[in-house]
Motif scaffolding. Structure first.
Motif, PDB file in Angstrom:
ATOM      1  N   LEU A 192      60.037   2.639  50.176  1.00  0.00           N
ATOM      2  CA  LEU A 192      60.709   3.525  51.133  1.00  0.00           C
ATOM      3  C   LEU A 192      60.403   4.998  50.896  1.00  0.00           C
ATOM      4  O   LEU A 192      60.511   5.816  51.814  1.00  0.00           O
ATOM      5  CB  LEU A 192      62.231   3.324  51.060  1.00  0.00           C
ATOM      6  CG  LEU A 192      62.802   2.010  51.587  1.00  0.00           C
ATOM      7  CD1 LEU A 192      64.312   1.987  51.390  1.00  0.00           C
ATOM      8  CD2 LEU A 192      62.469   1.823  53.053  1.00  0.00           C
ATOM      9  N   TYR A 193      60.017   5.342  49.692  1.00  0.00           N
ATOM     10  CA  TYR A 193      59.925   6.751  49.281  1.00  0.00           C
ATOM     11  C   TYR A 193      59.013   7.593  50.175  1.00  0.00           C
ATOM     12  O   TYR A 193      59.348   8.728  50.502  1.00  0.00           O
ATOM     13  CB  TYR A 193      59.463   6.797  47.824  1.00  0.00           C
ATOM     14  CG  TYR A 193      59.602   8.141  47.152  1.00  0.00           C
ATOM     15  CD1 TYR A 193      60.780   8.877  47.221  1.00  0.00           C
ATOM     16  CD2 TYR A 193      58.542   8.665  46.410  1.00  0.00           C
ATOM     17  CE1 TYR A 193      60.902  10.097  46.577  1.00  0.00           C
ATOM     18  CE2 TYR A 193      58.656   9.883  45.762  1.00  0.00           C
ATOM     19  CZ  TYR A 193      59.843  10.600  45.852  1.00  0.00           C
ATOM     20  OH  TYR A 193      59.953  11.810  45.219  1.00  0.00           O
ATOM     21  N   PRO A 194      57.861   7.088  50.618  1.00  0.00           N
ATOM     22  CA  PRO A 194      57.000   7.931  51.467  1.00  0.00           C
ATOM     23  C   PRO A 194      57.421   7.985  52.934  1.00  0.00           C
ATOM     24  O   PRO A 194      56.722   8.600  53.734  1.00  0.00           O
ATOM     25  CB  PRO A 194      55.622   7.237  51.354  1.00  0.00           C
ATOM     26  CG  PRO A 194      55.757   6.186  50.313  1.00  0.00           C
ATOM     27  CD  PRO A 194      57.193   5.820  50.274  1.00  0.00           C
ATOM     28  N   TYR A 195      58.548   7.356  53.278  1.00  0.00           N
ATOM     29  CA  TYR A 195      58.951   7.274  54.682  1.00  0.00           C
ATOM     30  C   TYR A 195      60.350   7.869  54.867  1.00  0.00           C
ATOM     31  O   TYR A 195      61.315   7.143  55.119  1.00  0.00           O
ATOM     32  CB  TYR A 195      58.926   5.826  55.149  1.00  0.00           C
ATOM     33  CG  TYR A 195      57.574   5.171  55.002  1.00  0.00           C
ATOM     34  CD1 TYR A 195      56.551   5.448  55.901  1.00  0.00           C
ATOM     35  CD2 TYR A 195      57.307   4.305  53.951  1.00  0.00           C
ATOM     36  CE1 TYR A 195      55.299   4.865  55.762  1.00  0.00           C
ATOM     37  CE2 TYR A 195      56.057   3.718  53.800  1.00  0.00           C
ATOM     38  CZ  TYR A 195      55.059   3.998  54.712  1.00  0.00           C
ATOM     39  OH  TYR A 195      53.829   3.427  54.574  1.00  0.00           O
ATOM     40  N   PRO A 196      60.484   9.190  54.803  1.00  0.00           N
ATOM     41  CA  PRO A 196      61.825   9.799  54.900  1.00  0.00           C
ATOM     42  C   PRO A 196      62.518   9.532  56.217  1.00  0.00           C
ATOM     43  O   PRO A 196      63.750   9.559  56.281  1.00  0.00           O
ATOM     44  CB  PRO A 196      61.540  11.291  54.702  1.00  0.00           C
ATOM     45  CG  PRO A 196      60.085  11.475  54.988  1.00  0.00           C
ATOM     46  CD  PRO A 196      59.434  10.195  54.581  1.00  0.00           C
ATOM     47  N   PHE A 197      61.755   9.258  57.290  1.00  0.00           N
ATOM     48  CA  PHE A 197      62.399   8.977  58.576  1.00  0.00           C
ATOM     49  C   PHE A 197      63.187   7.676  58.530  1.00  0.00           C
ATOM     50  O   PHE A 197      64.043   7.438  59.390  1.00  0.00           O
ATOM     51  CB  PHE A 197      61.363   8.942  59.700  1.00  0.00           C
ATOM     52  CG  PHE A 197      60.577   7.669  59.803  1.00  0.00           C
ATOM     53  CD1 PHE A 197      60.958   6.680  60.692  1.00  0.00           C
ATOM     54  CD2 PHE A 197      59.450   7.445  59.023  1.00  0.00           C
ATOM     55  CE1 PHE A 197      60.240   5.492  60.798  1.00  0.00           C
ATOM     56  CE2 PHE A 197      58.721   6.278  59.127  1.00  0.00           C
ATOM     57  CZ  PHE A 197      59.115   5.294  60.015  1.00  0.00           C
TER      58      PHE A 197
END
Length: 689
Positions: A184-189
Motif C-alpha cells: 500500500l505504501y506507494p499508493y497514497p490515494f
C-alpha cells in the motif's frame, strides 16, 4: 472379514467428514479489519474479499474492532472487547492478526511500549489455547500517510518502532509474518483519510493474506529487466532474484553454473552466482517445476543507470553531431534498456484513463533490452550513449545502459517516500502549493491533472512519484553505477536542492544496498537564468560533501536561450572520464577540469589553488576571463588572471584589499579556464561554505 469391512467403511466416512470440514480463518484487528469507512463493508472489508478468494473450502470470520489497541493498558485493549471473545470461541484453524495502528496514539505507545511484545505474544498464545493446531499470521502495519495530523508529532516514529516489534514477535513466537505495509505504501490515494484503505486497498490486503495462507504468488516471475539481449553485471558475485509460489524449488543456470534454492513463505527467492567473465553471449535459464524462463544473447559487462530530466532524455537524433554519429552507432557490445514515459508532460490536459494509470504508477512503457544500432540509439539518450560508447571503447567489455529520465522532473520526484517523510516532510504537504516546488513544475502538473476529481491525484512531478514508478522496479537488478543530469527544475531554490540531492543519492544507494555506488552528475550549463551561478557552485560543493561522486562541468557548452544545449558528446564523455578514473582506476585519465581548492590574499591579489590544475590556460588562447574580486563590502569588479608558478593570480585595480574571488559567476558565462586535458573549470565563489 466383516469387521475389517466395517472398519474400512467407518474410516472412509471419517475421512469424508474431515475433507468436508471447512477451514476456519479468523481475521483479528482494528477498524481496518472491520472495514470502517468502506461502503458496504460486509462485502468490501478485506475479510469478505478474502472469503471470495479462498472459496467454499474456507469460512472467514471478521473480528475487527474499531479503535482497538494491542496494548492491554491501551485506551481500548482488543483482549477486553467482545470481538476478541467471539474470535476465541470461533477457534480458527488460521488466525490473521493486524493490530498496532491505534497504539501510535500518544495515550498508548509513549507510556506502555515496554509491554507491547509480551501483550502481543499473550494474544497469540490465547488463540493457540483455543485451537492448539491453529496457524497464525501476523501483519506488518498498514501505512499511515504524512497527511495524518499527528504524523510528525509522534505517529511516524512510533509506527516504525511498532513495525520493528512486530518483526521481532514473528521471529521468536513461531508465527508467519505477512506485509500489509509495502503493497500500500506507494499508493497514497488508497488511504483517503491517511489511515484507512479504500476498497481497492482492502482488495490488496485480502490478496496479501490469500498469498500468505495458500503460498500462491502467481508462479515464477522475474523483474521486467530480465529479457533477451540484457547485460548482467560482471566481476563481482551476481545476485539473481525473483518470486514464485512458496516452497517452489528454483534452479538458476548460466555459464556452467547452477544454483538451486527453495522459495520462502513470502514468495521470494534469491541466488548468488560466482562472478561472470565479461563477454558472452550466455543463456540464462530460471526454472521452477513446469515453468521455465530462458533468456538468450545475454552479455556480462558493465551496467549503468542513466537518469534525470530532459537533458538526459535528449535523444541522440537531436544532438549536434547526430548526422555523423547515429549512422555509426551499430555495436553489439552496447545494449540499451530504454524506459520511456507513456505520456509526456506536455501542455495538455490528461483524460480519466491516463489519470487512473498514473495513480497506479503505470507511467513507463513496457520495454526490453535491445542491441545498439542506428535505429535503437537514435531515439536513446545522447548523453548516455556517448558515456557508454567511451566506456566500451576504453574497457573493451560489454556495456548495458538503462535510461529512465523524464523531462521536467524535479529532484524530489526521484526520492523514496521514507526519506522525505523523515528528513523533508514539508515538501510532501500540499505539494502543488508549497514554496519548495518550482512554479513551472507546479503549473504544468496542475494543467495535466486538471480533469481529475481525486484530491490525491498523482503526477510524475510529485515528490516520490518517479522513485516509486521508475526506481523501485529496478531494485533487483545489479548495476555498476549511476549517471545523472538534472537540476533545471530545482535551480530556483538551491538551499532546498542541497537537502534533496543528498537524500536522492542516499536513497538510491540504499535501494541497491551499496553505500559506495558511484554517482556521477552533470553540473548545469549556462543559460540566462539568474539563480544558476549559485546553483552551479552548490553542485560543485557536493563533491566534498558526498563520497564516491563526480561532476561533469558543462558551462562552456550552454546556450543563452535554450535549456537543451545540443552538444551532448562532451557531456557524456566528461561523465565517462570520471568513471574511468574513479570507478575503473584509470589514473592516467584526468577526470575533471580545475576545481577550486583554496585561496590566499596577499599584496592586493588572490592566489588560487585548484585540484586537477596541471596545464592551466585559456581554452581560446585569449586572456583568462570572468574572474571577479571584492572586498568585505562584497561589491564585485572584473579582474585579470594569470598563471604564476602553478597557481592562478587574480587582481583588479579597483579592489585594493580583496577578500572574495569568484569565477564564471554569470547565468550564461563566457568563462574559459581549462586544464591541460582541455576540461573546463567550475563556477565557484571562495567565501561560500
Amino acid at each position: 472379514m466383516k469387521k475389517i469391512l466395517i472398519l474400512f467403511v467407518s474410516l472412509c466416512f471419517c475421512v469424508t467428514l474431515f475433507a468436508q470440514k471447512k477451514i476456519k480463518v479468523a481475521c483479528v484487528g482494528n477498524s481496518i479489519t472491520y472495514g470502517y469507512t468502506l461502503p458496504d463493508r460486509e462485502i468490501n472489508a478485506y475479510p469478505a474479499k478474502l472469503q471470495k478468494m479462498l472459496g467454499d473450502d474456507y469460512v472467514v470470520g471478521n473480528f475487527g474492532k474499531s479503535g482497538a489497541t494491542l496494548l492491554n493498558k491501551g485506551h481500548r485493549p482488543y483482549m477486553q472487547q467482545e470481538e476478541y471473545h467471539k474470535a476465541i470461541d470461533f477457534a480458527g484453524d488460521i488466525v490473521v492478526i493486524h493490530l498496532g495502528i491505534n497504539d501510535t496514539d500518544p495515550r498508548d505507545w509513549p507510556n506502555y511500549r515496554d509491554f507491547f511484545i509480551q501483550d502481543y505474544r499473550a494474544l497469540i498464545d490465547s488463540f493457540r489455547v483455543a485451537n492448539s493446531r491453529c496457524r497464525i499470521l501476523i501483519a506488518r502495519l498498514t501505512p499511515i500517510a504524512d497527511r495524518h495530523p499527528r504524523f510528525e508529532s509522534g505517529t511516524r516514529d512510533w509506527h516504525d518502532e511498532i513495525q520493528l516489534a512486530i518483526e521481532n514477535i514473528a521471529k521468536y513466537a513461531g508465527v508467519q509474518l505477512i506485509d500489509f505495509h509495502a503493497p500500500l505504501y506507494p499508493y497514497p490515494f488508497m488511504l483517503p483519510d491517511a489511515v484507512h484503505p479504500n476498497v481497492e486497498g482492502a482488495e490488496i490486503l485480502a490478496k496479501t493474506v490469500y498469498e500468505g495462507i495458500t503460498g500462491d504468488f502467481g508462479g515464477l516471475r522475474m523483474s521486467p529487466l530480465y529479457t533477451d539481449n540484457m547485460v548482467l553485471q560482471h566481476g563481482k558475485p551476481l545476485t539473481i532474484q525473483g518470486t514464485a509460489n512458496a516452497g517452489d524449488r528454483i534452479t538458476v543456470s548460466i555459464a556452467h553454473q547452477k544454483q538451486k534454492v527453495v522459495t520462502g513463505m513470502d514468495g521470494k527467492w534469491s541466488v548468488t552466482l560466482s562472478p561472470l567473465k565479461a563477454g558472452g553471449p550466455y543463456t540464462l535459464v530460471v526454472s521452477s517445476g513446469k515453468q521455465k524462463l530462458t533468456y538468450g544473447n545475454v552479455l556480462a559487462g558493465e551496467v549503468w543507470l542513466c537518469s534525470g530530466q530532459s537533458n538526459m532524455e535528449f535523444y541522440l537524433n537531436w544532438s549536434a553531431t547526430a548526422k555523423c554519429d547515429v549512422a555509426k552507432a551499430a555495436n553489439d557490445n552496447i545494449r540499451l534498456f530504454d524506459m520511456k514515459a507513456r505520456w509526456r508532460t506536455d501542455a495538455v490536459e490528461w483524460n480519466a484513463s491516463v489519470l487512473d494509470s498514473l495513480n497506479h504508477l503505470q507511467y513507463y512503457k513496457d520495454t526490453e533490452w535491445t542491441v545498439c544500432s542506428p535505429q535503437t540509439a537514435g531515439n536513446f539518450s545522447a548523453v548516455a550513449y556517448y558515456f557508454g560508447k567511451m566506456l566500451q571503447d576504453s574497457l573493451q567489455v560489454p556495456v548495458g545502459l538503462i535510461c529512465n529520465a523524464i523531462g521536467g522532473s524535479p529532484t524530489e520526484a526521484w526520492i523514496d517516500r521514507s526519506s522525505l517523510e523523515y528528513h523533508f516532510p514539508a515538501i510532501l504537504r500540499n505539494w502543488t502549493k508549497n514554496d519548495f516546488i518550482q512554479d513551472w513544475v507546479r503549473g504544468r502538473a496542475a494543467l495535466n491533472v486538471k480533469k481529475s476529481t481525486d484530491k490525491l491525484q498523482r503526477h510524475p512531478y510529485e515528490p516520490c512519484y518517479l522513485y516509486e514508478s521508475g526506481i523501485l522496479p529496478l531494485q533487483q537488478f545489479p548495476i555498476k553505477g549511476i549517471i545523472w543530469y538534472q537540476g533545471e527544475s530545482n535551480a530556483h531554490n538551491r538551499e532546498a536542492h542541497e537537502k534533496l540531492f543528498k537524500l536522492l543519492v542516499d536513497s538510491w544507494r540504499k535501494n541497491w544496498e551499496d553505500n559506495e555506488l558511484p554517482f556521477y552528475y552533470v553540473q548545469l550549463s549556462s543559460i540566462d537564468r539568474p539563480s544558476w551561478p549559485w546553483f552551479r557552485d552548490s553542485q560543485r560543493r557536493f563533491l566534498t560533501q558526498i563520497p564516491h561522486t563526480g561532476m561533469a562541468v558543462t558551462s562552456d557548452k550552454g546556450d543563452s536561450l535554450n535549456v537543451h544545449p545540443t552538444h551532448k558528446q562532451e557531456v557524456g564523455e566528461r561523465l565517462a572520464v570520471w568513471a574511468l578514473n574513479k570507478t575503473y582506476n584509470y589514473k592516467n585519465v584526468v577526470p575533471s577540469g580545475p576545481l577550486f581548492k583554496s585561496v590566499s590574499f596577499k599584496n592586493g591579489a588572490a592566489y588560487i589553488s585548484f585540484d586537477y590544475s596541471e596545464g592551466l590556460h585559456a581554452s581560446d588562447n585569449n586572456e583568462i576571463r570572468t574572474f571577479e574580486l571584492s572586498g568585505d563590502d562584497q561589491i564585485f569588479y572584473p579582474a585579470k588572471a594569470a598563471v604564476v608558478n602553478g597557481e592562478l593570480k587574480v587582481w583588479s585595480d579597483k579592489v585594493k584589499e580583496p577578500t572574495i574571488v569568484r569565477y564564471g559567476w554569470q547565468p550564461f558565462t563566457r568563462a574559459n579556464l581549462v586544464n591541460g586535458a582541455g576540461l573546463p573549470a567550475s563556477t565557484f565563489r571562495s567565501d561560500v561554505k
